[in-house]
Structure formats: C-alpha cells, structure tokens
Design an enzyme around this catalytic site. Structure first.
Site, PDB file in Angstrom:
ATOM      1  N   ASP A   1       0.866  -1.179   0.000  1.00  0.00           N
ATOM      2  CA  ASP A   1       0.000   0.000   0.000  1.00  0.00           C
ATOM      3  C   ASP A   1       0.901   1.226   0.000  1.00  0.00           C
ATOM      4  O   ASP A   1       1.534   1.540   1.014  1.00  0.00           O
ATOM      5  CB  ASP A   1      -0.893   0.027   1.240  1.00  0.00           C
ATOM      6  CG  ASP A   1      -2.009  -1.007   1.199  1.00  0.00           C
ATOM      7  OD1 ASP A   1      -1.922  -1.955   0.400  1.00  0.00           O
ATOM      8  OD2 ASP A   1      -2.965  -0.865   1.987  1.00  0.00           O
TER       9      ASP A   1
ATOM     10  N   LYS B   1      -7.031   3.407  -3.061  1.00  0.00           N
ATOM     11  CA  LYS B   1      -7.390   3.345  -1.637  1.00  0.00           C
ATOM     12  C   LYS B   1      -7.704   4.738  -1.112  1.00  0.00           C
ATOM     13  O   LYS B   1      -7.056   5.717  -1.502  1.00  0.00           O
ATOM     14  CB  LYS B   1      -6.230   2.706  -0.864  1.00  0.00           C
ATOM     15  CG  LYS B   1      -6.400   2.617   0.644  1.00  0.00           C
ATOM     16  CD  LYS B   1      -5.193   1.905   1.259  1.00  0.00           C
ATOM     17  CE  LYS B   1      -5.170   1.983   2.774  1.00  0.00           C
ATOM     18  NZ  LYS B   1      -3.976   1.324   3.352  1.00  0.00           N
TER      19      LYS B   1
ATOM     20  N   LYS C   1     -10.151   0.113  -2.145  1.00  0.00           N
ATOM     21  CA  LYS C   1      -9.990  -0.185  -0.720  1.00  0.00           C
ATOM     22  C   LYS C   1     -10.402   1.013   0.121  1.00  0.00           C
ATOM     23  O   LYS C   1      -9.956   2.131  -0.102  1.00  0.00           O
ATOM     24  CB  LYS C   1      -8.542  -0.567  -0.403  1.00  0.00           C
ATOM     25  CG  LYS C   1      -8.297  -0.846   1.092  1.00  0.00           C
ATOM     26  CD  LYS C   1      -6.878  -1.332   1.351  1.00  0.00           C
ATOM     27  CE  LYS C   1      -6.595  -1.465   2.847  1.00  0.00           C
ATOM     28  NZ  LYS C   1      -5.220  -1.954   3.128  1.00  0.00           N
TER      29      LYS C   1
END
Length: 285
Positions: free
Chosen positions: A145, A207, A236
């Site tokens: 991430d 995300k 996400k």
C-alpha cells in the site's frame, strides 16, 4: 428453485466480491470477478469453539487487519497474526520493519502480508519508495500500500505523480499494489485524477486513506472512486472503519477491500455504533 437473496448494489456486485477474496492473473492491474457475496450471508453468526472461529464470515475475507501505529510492538504483531488466522482475514497490514516477523507468524495459513510504502505522507522520493518496496517484498510482503505524492498531485505535476506510482509498480515484481490517495486532502477533481493515474500506472487498487490524516473513508468517496475506476479494479476503504454497519455500507458502495484495526469487533458485531464514536476515535485507523 434457488431461494431469492438480497444482494449488494448491482453495480458493485458485478465487480467483485467472493469469499475467496480478489484473484489476480499474472498481469498487474488485471481483475478477475468472483461470485457475489450476499448481504444475508454477512448476518450469519461466526461459529466459535474454544474461542476460535470455525466458519468463514464472507466480510472477513475483505479485511486487511491493520496494525500500523508507530508504537506497535512485536507482541502486537504476533497477536494480530493469530487474530487474522482465527477469523480468516485477507491479510495483516504491518509496518515495513515487521514484514518478516508477520510472514513467519502466518506461515502455512491463507492470510497474506501487506506493508506500506511512503507512509503516511507520500512525500518520499521516488527512488526511496522504489527501494522501500523492494525491501518489503524481499522480506515477504505479498501486497504493498503506497501513498501517492499528494503535494505533487496538487501542484499538477501529473507526470511526476504517474512516474512515482510506476516506479513502485515496477518494484512490486508482480505483487499486489494499492495506491493511497488521502482523499480528505483532495478536491473531487483531484480524487478522480488520482484514480485515473493509479489505473494508468497499472496498480491493482485505489485506496481512500492512510488513516493518519484529518478523516478516513466515506461512502461518498467509495462511490466516486468506483465510478472513476469502473468494475475491473480494486477499491480499498480505510480510516475510521470501526463498526459492522459502516463496513457493510462501504462494501455496498463499491469497496472490495477494507483496512481496519477493529476487524475482530466488526466480524463479531461487538464494535460500537458510529453514533457512539467520537471524531478522535476514528483516527488513526
């Protein structure tokens, strides 16, 4: 005749979501849709024997069980790994220094190890993000991430932002890459631009948040991001996800993964309702 079940928002349900989690081919960024999760399935109680889960909860397979606080200890990482195996979370998301520890603790399980790059500000140089990614993967990370360079995006240095993501994509060596936009710091137009750049760079997910800024995921942002990336990319939600109802609302809006440290309470239905939480309780994570 198969009994009728209420399903998620039809647009969302076509994207994704199955009890096995997301499946990737060898091509970065390519998404393979899976069977739908039915909302009624989420309401099935998690069977427990001797304090261990014995039945999969479909919502659990969308969760990155997160332990990213700066004061996180080795014992907390090991405890998170036990929780992830017990409840069958998709992954544990840990600081880079704990990747090898988490990988060893999860050996033999289906739970993945996720780690963060350029976290939480996104302002590290591209070279350092590239090196940090390679190091995390060498230590056993299955997913990365990364934080997008927020300042460069707001400065309209589009090529530099794209090159930054591509450098991490290249370093990922075929592993899953999620790009954190930090939506609370962006305009609507910048959120859409961030989504488009993430797609163009070949990342697998976009995300919402680091969970360490002014606010976290919102249903509205998930809807916007899903619309921007379409059905073939992961979205996400992270930051402030602390109760079951909110987690389900985010998935219904288009989220295909959830990042939270309240994972166990969400699955067992013991998390406090959003109405009883204060703003400060939402962050970090």
């Amino acid at each position: 005749m198969i009994p009728f079940k209420k399903i998620i928002n039809p647009f969302v349900s076509l994207t994704t979501i199955g009890t096995a989690g997301k499946v990737f081919t060898n091509e970065p960024g390519e998404w393979k849709p899976l069977p739908r999760i039915y909302i009624s399935d989420w309401d099935e109680p998690v069977k427990r024997i001797e304090n261990r889960s014995t039945a999969l909860n479909p919502l659990a397979r969308l969760i990155d069980h997160t332990v990213l606080h700066p004061e996180t200890t080795e014992s907390e990482i090991l405890a998170a790994a036990i929780e992830a195996k017990t409840y069958h979370f998709f992954s544990v998301c840990v600081p880079p220094c704990y990747v090898a520890l988490a990988k060893n603790a999860l050996k033999g399980s289906e739970v993945k190890v996720c780690s963060v790059v350029g976290f939480p500000l996104g302002s590290a140089t591209t070279m350092s993000k590239n090196h940090e990614t390679k190091d995390a993967i060498a230590n056993g990370a299955d997913e990365i991430d990364m934080v997008l360079n927020i300042g460069l995006l707001k400065s309209k240095k589009i090529k530099l932002v794209l090159d930054d993501i591509r450098a991490v994509r290249s370093a990922c060596q075929g592993k899953v890459l999620k790009v954190i936009l930090e939506n609370c710091l962006l305009t609507q137009a910048e959120k859409i631009e961030g989504c488009k750049l993430t797609m163009e760079a070949g990342a697998d997910f976009v995300k919402t948040s680091t969970g360490f800024s002014k606010s976290g995921a919102t249903v509205e942002d998930i809807q916007l991001m899903r619309q921007a990336v379409g059905p073939k990319m992961g979205v996400k939600a992270a930051g402030g996800i602390r109760d079951t109802a909110f987690a389900k609302a985010l998935v219904a809006a288009g989220a295909s993964r959830l990042g939270t440290s309240a994972s166990v309470a969400i699955i067992l239905g013991t998390a406090p309702s959003a109405q009883s939480q204060t703003k400060t309780q939402f962050l970090p994570y």
